[in-house]
Design an enzyme around this catalytic site. Structure first.
Site, mmCIF file in Angstrom:
data_model
loop_
_atom_site.group_PDB
_atom_site.id
_atom_site.type_symbol
_atom_site.label_atom_id
_atom_site.label_comp_id
_atom_site.label_asym_id
_atom_site.label_seq_id
_atom_site.Cartn_x
_atom_site.Cartn_y
_atom_site.Cartn_z
ATOM 1 N N ASP A 199 -26.503 22.898 -15.518
ATOM 2 C CA ASP A 199 -26.556 21.622 -14.818
ATOM 3 C C ASP A 199 -25.611 21.668 -13.610
ATOM 4 O O ASP A 199 -25.751 22.536 -12.767
ATOM 5 C CB ASP A 199 -26.227 20.477 -15.789
ATOM 6 C CG ASP A 199 -26.600 19.127 -15.209
ATOM 7 O OD1 ASP A 199 -27.656 19.026 -14.551
ATOM 8 O OD2 ASP A 199 -25.833 18.167 -15.389
ATOM 9 N N ASP A 203 -18.644 17.710 -12.534
ATOM 10 C CA ASP A 203 -19.082 16.325 -12.590
ATOM 11 C C ASP A 203 -17.901 15.406 -12.841
ATOM 12 O O ASP A 203 -17.107 15.652 -13.745
ATOM 13 C CB ASP A 203 -20.102 16.118 -13.725
ATOM 14 C CG ASP A 203 -21.517 16.487 -13.305
ATOM 15 O OD1 ASP A 203 -21.670 17.166 -12.274
ATOM 16 O OD2 ASP A 203 -22.453 16.098 -14.014
ATOM 17 N N ARG A 255 -25.409 18.543 -3.114
ATOM 18 C CA ARG A 255 -24.273 17.911 -3.794
ATOM 19 C C ARG A 255 -22.947 18.628 -3.553
ATOM 20 O O ARG A 255 -22.321 19.113 -4.479
ATOM 21 C CB ARG A 255 -24.522 17.829 -5.306
ATOM 22 C CG ARG A 255 -25.767 17.059 -5.659
ATOM 23 C CD ARG A 255 -25.868 16.819 -7.145
ATOM 24 N NE ARG A 255 -27.084 16.064 -7.461
ATOM 25 C CZ ARG A 255 -27.463 15.739 -8.682
ATOM 26 N NH1 ARG A 255 -26.726 16.093 -9.712
ATOM 27 N NH2 ARG A 255 -28.563 15.045 -8.884
#
Ligand SMILES: *[C@@H]1O[C@H](CO)[C@@H](O)[C@H](O)[C@H]1NC(C)=O
Length: 374
Positions: A199, A203, A255
């Site tokens: 993933d 984060d 991102r």
């Protein structure tokens, strides 16, 4: 697996060490050319050939929203802080500075739940966290993660795992991030290498704030860094993250970071191309992009920025590009007209360098190979 050292003897060495440092920094200043080309974080400790005996000095070197990580050191008699021995003995019990005796490949069977007041210091060994679960910072503060290599982190089925304070925690499904932060604050992620996870690589979610992400090398990845994962989580309006001296690329898609709600100061990073975008977001976040080097891909998308299409199309969002340098036709779509200054405290403030020196200042990004010299 790892050697864990409680830092109770620090108080005895703190004062002499501080004196030593102030003397040494004077006598070393300007003598080593390599030091002068380092960024403000590295320059603070890498001059020292005895870094291995003074590992905790690293904690005084952080800048940006994480501030100084001195709560991770042992007792500091000159400046007692919340979390030090002098302030509260109970906290001290859990204060650990983890180092590694040799090179190692660690395949975690379950996510590693990192505790409060924990430093994981990979300097001096080549440490890989790979092929299994990776790190979860869940409701913690005062964590340093330094000089580790994360790759091929895999998604994890729900299940129990041993957490801080030897409590069993029932975790839900995890998606395979290298370092996932949930409701955590005062975190410093420095000099790690991260690539090819299932993933995201990093984060920052659910009320996490006061985080500095510096000197890391992110490469070969789709979704690099997510700052808030949920449009509905308005508490993240208070999120503040500093992203500095990182190297993004080659082969990063998007991102770098993607942000919702909060504020990011993104400065002196090297962007070696992107496929979809470098800086993106939704839900009215604020960004100051300052003195970065954006090298667009030769073919394909030249836009640095991406805004999720919603009602006002992000036209009023405060996204400022200040002294960024653009190569190969890269461009940044500015919006809003407020300066988006980071409003750092004295401890968090640092000089942002000229974008033309970004290649040099990010030249040793990623996990460091240290022997005597680091
Ligand atoms: C970490 O410290 C915070 C703040 O003191 C506390 O609220 C939290 O419960 C602690 N977390 C863990 C996992 O021990």
């Amino acid at each position: 697996m790892v050697a864990s050292t409680k830092t109770t003897s620090w108080c005895r060495v703190a004062l002499p060490l501080l004196l030593l440092l102030s003397l040494a920094s004077r006598s070393f200043a300007g003598r080593r050319v390599s030091t002068s080309s380092m960024n403000v974080i590295d320059r603070c400790w890498r001059w020292n050939p005895n870094w291995q005996r003074n590992r905790q000095q690293l904690a005084t070197c952080s800048v940006g929203f994480a501030g100084k990580m001195i709560n991770n050191m042992g007792d500091n008699p000159l400046n007692p802080k919340v979390g030090t021995l002098r302030y509260g003995v109970t906290r001290m019990r859990g204060k650990v500075w983890i180092t590694f005796q040799r090179d190692m490949q660690i395949k975690l069977q379950k996510p590693l739940l990192v505790s409060n007041f924990t430093t994981i210091d990979g300097r001096g060994a080549n440490v890989y966290i790979a092929g299994g679960a990776c790190f979860l910072l869940y409701g913690v503060t005062n964590v340093i993660i330094h000089s580790l290599r994360f790759h091929h982190c895999r998604s994890q089925a729900p299940g129990p795992v041993l957490g801080p304070g030897s409590k069993i925690i029932e975790l839900g499904q995890l998606e395979g991030d290298a370092i996932r932060q949930v409701g955590s604050s005062k975190i410093w992620i420095d000099h790690n290498t991260l690539y090819e996870c299932e993933d995201g690589l990093l984060d920052v979610t659910r009320g996490s704030t006061d985080i500095t992400v510096s000197n890391n090398w992110f490469r070969n990845h789709d979704k690099v860094m997510l700052l808030d994962h949920d449009d509905g989580f308005v508490r993240d309006k208070n999120m503040r993250v500093t992203v500095i001296f990182n190297h993004f690329g080659p082969n990063c898609n998007q991102r770098m970071p993607r942000i919702r709600h909060g504020y990011a100061h993104v400065a002196n990073n090297l962007y070696q191309g992107w496929t979809q975008y470098a800086t993106g977001g939704s839900m009215n976040p604020s960004i100051r992009s300052e003195s970065n080097l954006f090298i667009a891909p030769k073919f394909g998308n030249k836009a640095v920025t991406w805004k999720e299409d919603n009602k006002d199309g992000g036209r009023s969002w405060n996204w400022q590009s200040v002294k960024d340098v653009f190569v190969n036709g890269a461009y940044f779509s500015q919006t809003g007209n407020r300066g988006a200054a980071p409003r750092y405290s004295h401890q968090q403030r640092f000089p942002v360098a000229d974008a033309r020196s970004v290649s040099a200042l990010t030249g040793s990004s990623g996990a460091l190979r240290c022997s005597r010299r680091c």
